[in-house]
Design an enzyme around this catalytic site. Structure first.
Site, PDB file in Angstrom:
ATOM      1  N   HIS A  62      -5.752   9.564   1.074  1.00  0.00           N
ATOM      2  CA  HIS A  62      -4.348   9.675   1.512  1.00  0.00           C
ATOM      3  C   HIS A  62      -4.196  10.500   2.787  1.00  0.00           C
ATOM      4  O   HIS A  62      -3.390  10.166   3.655  1.00  0.00           O
ATOM      5  CB  HIS A  62      -3.480  10.224   0.369  1.00  0.00           C
ATOM      6  N   ASP A  86       1.565   4.487  -5.353  1.00  0.00           N
ATOM      7  CA  ASP A  86       1.280   5.760  -6.032  1.00  0.00           C
ATOM      8  C   ASP A  86       1.947   6.931  -5.318  1.00  0.00           C
ATOM      9  O   ASP A  86       2.063   8.023  -5.880  1.00  0.00           O
ATOM     10  CB  ASP A  86      -0.238   5.990  -6.127  1.00  0.00           C
ATOM     11  N   GLU A 106       7.054  -1.299  -1.201  1.00  0.00           N
ATOM     12  CA  GLU A 106       6.039  -1.564  -2.228  1.00  0.00           C
ATOM     13  C   GLU A 106       6.525  -2.756  -3.057  1.00  0.00           C
ATOM     14  O   GLU A 106       7.668  -2.770  -3.501  1.00  0.00           O
ATOM     15  CB  GLU A 106       5.848  -0.305  -3.090  1.00  0.00           C
ATOM     16  N   ASP A 139       8.452  -7.261  -0.837  1.00  0.00           N
ATOM     17  CA  ASP A 139       7.194  -7.744  -0.257  1.00  0.00           C
ATOM     18  C   ASP A 139       7.056  -7.249   1.191  1.00  0.00           C
ATOM     19  O   ASP A 139       7.915  -7.551   2.034  1.00  0.00           O
ATOM     20  CB  ASP A 139       7.202  -9.279  -0.314  1.00  0.00           C
ATOM     21  N   GLY A 140       5.991  -6.529   1.455  1.00  0.00           N
ATOM     22  CA  GLY A 140       5.752  -5.991   2.796  1.00  0.00           C
ATOM     23  C   GLY A 140       5.561  -7.086   3.841  1.00  0.00           C
ATOM     24  O   GLY A 140       5.881  -6.897   5.011  1.00  0.00           O
ATOM     25  N   ASP A 157      -1.129   0.545   3.290  1.00  0.00           N
ATOM     26  CA  ASP A 157      -1.870   1.154   2.179  1.00  0.00           C
ATOM     27  C   ASP A 157      -1.901   0.138   1.044  1.00  0.00           C
ATOM     28  O   ASP A 157      -1.198   0.271   0.050  1.00  0.00           O
ATOM     29  CB  ASP A 157      -1.160   2.446   1.752  1.00  0.00           C
ATOM     30  N   ASP A 160      -6.780  -4.631  -2.627  1.00  0.00           N
ATOM     31  CA  ASP A 160      -7.782  -5.553  -2.078  1.00  0.00           C
ATOM     32  C   ASP A 160      -7.136  -6.872  -1.624  1.00  0.00           C
ATOM     33  O   ASP A 160      -6.040  -7.205  -2.068  1.00  0.00           O
ATOM     34  CB  ASP A 160      -8.841  -5.850  -3.155  1.00  0.00           C
TER      35      ASP A 160
HETATM   36  N1  SAM Z   1      -5.542   3.320  -2.134  1.00  0.00           N
HETATM   37  C1  SAM Z   1      -5.583   2.072  -2.742  1.00  0.00           C
HETATM   38  C2  SAM Z   1      -6.809   1.248  -2.548  1.00  0.00           C
HETATM   39  O1  SAM Z   1      -7.263   1.029  -1.433  1.00  0.00           O
HETATM   40  O2  SAM Z   1      -7.358   0.828  -3.582  1.00  0.00           O
HETATM   41  C3  SAM Z   1      -4.348   1.278  -2.549  1.00  0.00           C
HETATM   42  C4  SAM Z   1      -3.253   2.011  -3.184  1.00  0.00           C
HETATM   43  S1  SAM Z   1      -1.735   1.321  -3.457  1.00  0.00           S
HETATM   44  C5  SAM Z   1      -1.678   1.507  -5.210  1.00  0.00           C
HETATM   45  C6  SAM Z   1      -1.779  -0.402  -3.153  1.00  0.00           C
HETATM   46  C7  SAM Z   1      -0.410  -1.036  -3.423  1.00  0.00           C
HETATM   47  O3  SAM Z   1      -0.178  -2.157  -2.571  1.00  0.00           O
HETATM   48  C8  SAM Z   1      -0.211  -1.550  -4.844  1.00  0.00           C
HETATM   49  O4  SAM Z   1       0.700  -0.713  -5.508  1.00  0.00           O
HETATM   50  C9  SAM Z   1       0.321  -2.967  -4.672  1.00  0.00           C
HETATM   51  O5  SAM Z   1       1.355  -3.287  -5.582  1.00  0.00           O
HETATM   52  C10 SAM Z   1       0.817  -2.921  -3.231  1.00  0.00           C
HETATM   53  N2  SAM Z   1       0.942  -4.229  -2.593  1.00  0.00           N
HETATM   54  C11 SAM Z   1       0.082  -5.278  -2.682  1.00  0.00           C
HETATM   55  N3  SAM Z   1       0.567  -6.314  -1.990  1.00  0.00           N
HETATM   56  C12 SAM Z   1       1.735  -5.909  -1.425  1.00  0.00           C
HETATM   57  C13 SAM Z   1       2.685  -6.545  -0.585  1.00  0.00           C
HETATM   58  N4  SAM Z   1       2.543  -7.821  -0.200  1.00  0.00           N
HETATM   59  N5  SAM Z   1       3.772  -5.836  -0.187  1.00  0.00           N
HETATM   60  C14 SAM Z   1       3.931  -4.533  -0.581  1.00  0.00           C
HETATM   61  N6  SAM Z   1       3.069  -3.909  -1.381  1.00  0.00           N
HETATM   62  C15 SAM Z   1       1.979  -4.573  -1.790  1.00  0.00           C
END
Ligand code: SAM
Length: 278
Positions: A62, A86, A106, A139-140, A157, A160
């Protein structure tokens, strides 16, 4: 009975932790979500079977995803975090005095709720409803299509490149990121392991450098991620990591990994990674 949890990091290799307790296990519209308590890493967030973060070593990821881009920009005021449910990245972003607005988009509201309850050390800025924070559940990828010339820094952030995060690793998304940034803006994205995800890293580097005049990769050691060695890819319209003004970094910044020296040294790449990017 002993309970062990394995994340399969490749088809043939896994990270296994003995579980003290499963604190949460559920499913949202987007993914399976779990929080498990482990011996070495403490409480860990798991999405679709993949370890995302742990309270013991989360500071590395982070701090590195937030402070490196934010201290490359001379005066970041409007910052966006995509993903990061998170709350760890946003916790670091709001430490910057220059930042006036810290938006977070998110996709999964349940990740935010679960993190608030079970990972309060990480989600502190979400819990306190920090005055700089603007949280949107959405949705980002869609959000990026809708904004123009708004942000100084964007931090991707994401999880995968499978499931809801897949579209965050595409040329079309980087075009929208470019458009959403101000004329001197920059962005960073977590881009997996230089050992196990070489094809992905090569492709992303090509896509990002076709749009951004300055594209750089930097490294950190993240104990719970595949191979331990993790990279972040940065695309910048104007500011170069080599000329970042590190005198702007305050002595009293409360970080446990990041510091002035790391702002520079994290961009030093071993030969095999330099070769990868040629
Ligand atoms: N540090 C982490 C890692 O590399 O494993 C990532 C942490 S964070 C929990 C990742 C977040 O991205 C998830 O909560 C997931 O729901 C979010 N996410 C995935 N696709 C997304 C999208 N299209 N728009 C916004 N958030 C998204």
């Amino acid at each position: 009975m002993e309970l062990w949890y394995t994340e399969y990091q490749t088809k043939n290799l896994g990270l296994t932790a003995r579980i003290k307790e499963t604190l949460f296990a559920g499913e949202s519209e987007f993914q399976e979500i779990a929080v498990v308590d482990t011996h070495e890493f403490g409480r860990m967030l798991v999405l679709d079977g993949v370890f995302q973060t742990s309270i013991v070593e989360e500071f590395i990821y982070h701090e590195m995803i937030a402070h490196v881009p934010l201290f490359m920009h001379p005066n970041p005021k409007t910052v966006l975090v995509i993903g990061g449910g998170d709350g760890g990245a946003i916790r670091e972003v709001v430490k910057h005095q220059s930042v006036e607005v810290a938006e977070m988009v998110e996709i999964d509201g349940l990740v935010v709720e679960v993190s608030k309850k079970y990972l309060p050390e990480i989600s502190v800025a979400l819990n306190e409803n920090h005055p700089k924070l603007r949280l949107k559940i959405g949705d980002g990828i869609k959000h990026m299509r809708e904004v123009e010339s708004k942000y100084d820094v964007i931090i991707v952030d994401c999880s995968d490149p499978i499931g809801p995060g897949e579209g965050l690793f595409t040329h079309a998304f980087y075009q929208d990121v470019y458009k959403a940034l101000k004329p001197d803006g920059l962005f960073v994205q977590q881009t997996e392991s230089p050992f196990f995800h070489q094809e992905l890293i090569k492709r992303l580097n090509k896509d990002i450098s076709s749009l951004f005049p300055i594209t750089s990769l930097y490294l950190a050691n993240i104990p719970i991620y595949p191979s331990g060695l993790h990279c972040f890819t940065l695309g910048s319209k104007k500011y170069d990591p080599a000329t970042a003004d590190i005198s702007r970094i305050p002595q009293n910044l409360s970080t446990r990994y990041y510091n002035k020296e790391i702002q520079k040294s994290c961009f030093a790449l071993p030969n095999f990674i330099q070769d990868l990017l040629k």
